[in-house]
Design an enzyme around this catalytic site. Sequence first.
Site, PDB file in Angstrom:
ATOM      1  N   CYS A 102      15.848 117.191  83.536  1.00 13.58           N
ATOM      2  CA  CYS A 102      15.396 118.545  83.231  1.00 13.58           C
ATOM      3  C   CYS A 102      14.998 119.347  84.463  1.00 13.58           C
ATOM      4  O   CYS A 102      14.794 120.562  84.373  1.00 13.58           O
ATOM      5  CB  CYS A 102      14.228 118.500  82.255  1.00 13.58           C
ATOM      6  SG  CYS A 102      14.644 117.710  80.688  1.00 13.58           S
ATOM      7  N   HIS A 147      15.716 125.591  76.301  1.00 18.44           N
ATOM      8  CA  HIS A 147      15.766 124.681  77.446  1.00 18.44           C
ATOM      9  C   HIS A 147      17.174 124.143  77.686  1.00 18.44           C
ATOM     10  O   HIS A 147      17.509 123.029  77.264  1.00 18.44           O
ATOM     11  CB  HIS A 147      14.790 123.525  77.211  1.00 18.44           C
ATOM     12  CG  HIS A 147      14.835 122.451  78.241  1.00 18.44           C
ATOM     13  ND1 HIS A 147      15.004 122.701  79.595  1.00 18.44           N
ATOM     14  CD2 HIS A 147      14.737 121.085  78.130  1.00 18.44           C
ATOM     15  CE1 HIS A 147      15.011 121.564  80.254  1.00 18.44           C
ATOM     16  NE2 HIS A 147      14.853 120.559  79.393  1.00 18.44           N
ATOM     17  N   CYS A 155       8.523 118.374  83.835  1.00 19.48           N
ATOM     18  CA  CYS A 155       8.651 116.948  83.537  1.00 19.48           C
ATOM     19  C   CYS A 155      10.132 116.659  83.327  1.00 19.48           C
ATOM     20  O   CYS A 155      10.887 117.541  82.939  1.00 19.48           O
ATOM     21  CB  CYS A 155       7.857 116.576  82.296  1.00 19.48           C
ATOM     22  SG  CYS A 155       8.444 117.377  80.782  1.00 19.48           S
TER      23      CYS A 155
END
Length: 424
Positions: free
Chosen positions: A86, A380, A410
């Site tokens: 990510c 996202h 994270c």
Amino acid sequence: MKTAVIDGCRTPFVKSGTHFARLTAIDLGRHAVAELLARAQVPPDVVDHLVYGTVVHDPQAPNIAREVGLSTLPKDVPAVTVSRACSSANQAISDGVNLIEAGYADAVVAGGAECLSRIPILVSDRLSRTLVTASRARTLGARLRTFARTRPRDLIPVAPAIAEYSTGETMGQAAERMAKENGIGREDQDRWALGSHMKAHAGTEDGRLTAEIAPFYVPPRYENTVTRDNGIRSDTSLEALSGLRPVFDRRFGSVTAGNASPLTDGASAVLLMSPDRAHGLGLEPLGYVRSYAFTALDPGAQLLQGPAFAAPLALDRAGITMADIDLLEMHEAFAAQVLSNLQAWDSEKFAREELGRTGKVGHPDPEKINVMGGSIAIGHPFGATGGRLTITLLNELRRRDGQFGLVTVCAAGGLGFAMVLERG
């Protein structure tokens, strides 16, 4: 020497399976980079390097950076694809900073793209071996005998894994476990998610959020123009969110589809320059990269707690403390993850036992965190989110006349990222 961030933009972030369902991450990346250069009013031949991130790689085009660059930059501009879950776009930006500060480049385009509507579907290991064996057979009979051993279960397609390879645990399961271990309640998670949607809606309606978005004309007819993120729910409420069933622990859980980020398609891009190159071109930077840090922890522990370790390290490297941070942009994989990290920063025990510090790290007032919403509302796209966080933070620092901002992310594998940005 601090690296200057000249400008940035992104595509709309849209739920997978909607507006961008027939596009690729390459299509989205091309659009973001082309729009970035147009907004910055910089000729493509000024760019020395392209660094671009993605997570779910296209087997037909494994170096997405090169494909994006071939249609937006001169053919002799090197391009490299990076992947750090990510935080892939954050990795791309950090690599761009490294190139500039080492003197290997004066201008770098960095960012990332993801189109989770178009993920590669794999075949089973048994079918894969069968196909390879059949391709080597010398006769038709030999090929037929190879395929005769195939069973119906071998034909079941295999989607890319969303679980940790080392532990078998999904991110959602990890978030659920963190919520329980850290005492993060359902109402607090839903309240955070509601705030994300309300702030993102406000930022969209007053134009602050849409200002960073490059409108996308969807091919092939170009009749549909996407101008905003489509996951923001202005009509949701605490009551509606509290009515959703837990996903990962249906009996005792608290993590729901409403307090987690959705699967999303989108792309982002930022333009980085050495201060001298920016000055020579008469460009006014949005801000500067003061420092960054990557950290890692045991994936079997608090998988999504990486920012709690990365932020204090980045702050130390910048020579400031959390008290100096005017705005904080935290990637919201899950509300439970955000609240767990905030809890850790505010804990004397965590500082002493996990960080080896004498005092807690602290965090800004919640009103200064994700002031235009976060990934729960906006979405996202794995490879692109880091670019959005950077763009949003610098734009809002300028509007609010702030000096320092902090980005945290994270990532799978127990990874954490933090970057300190300073307004130009």
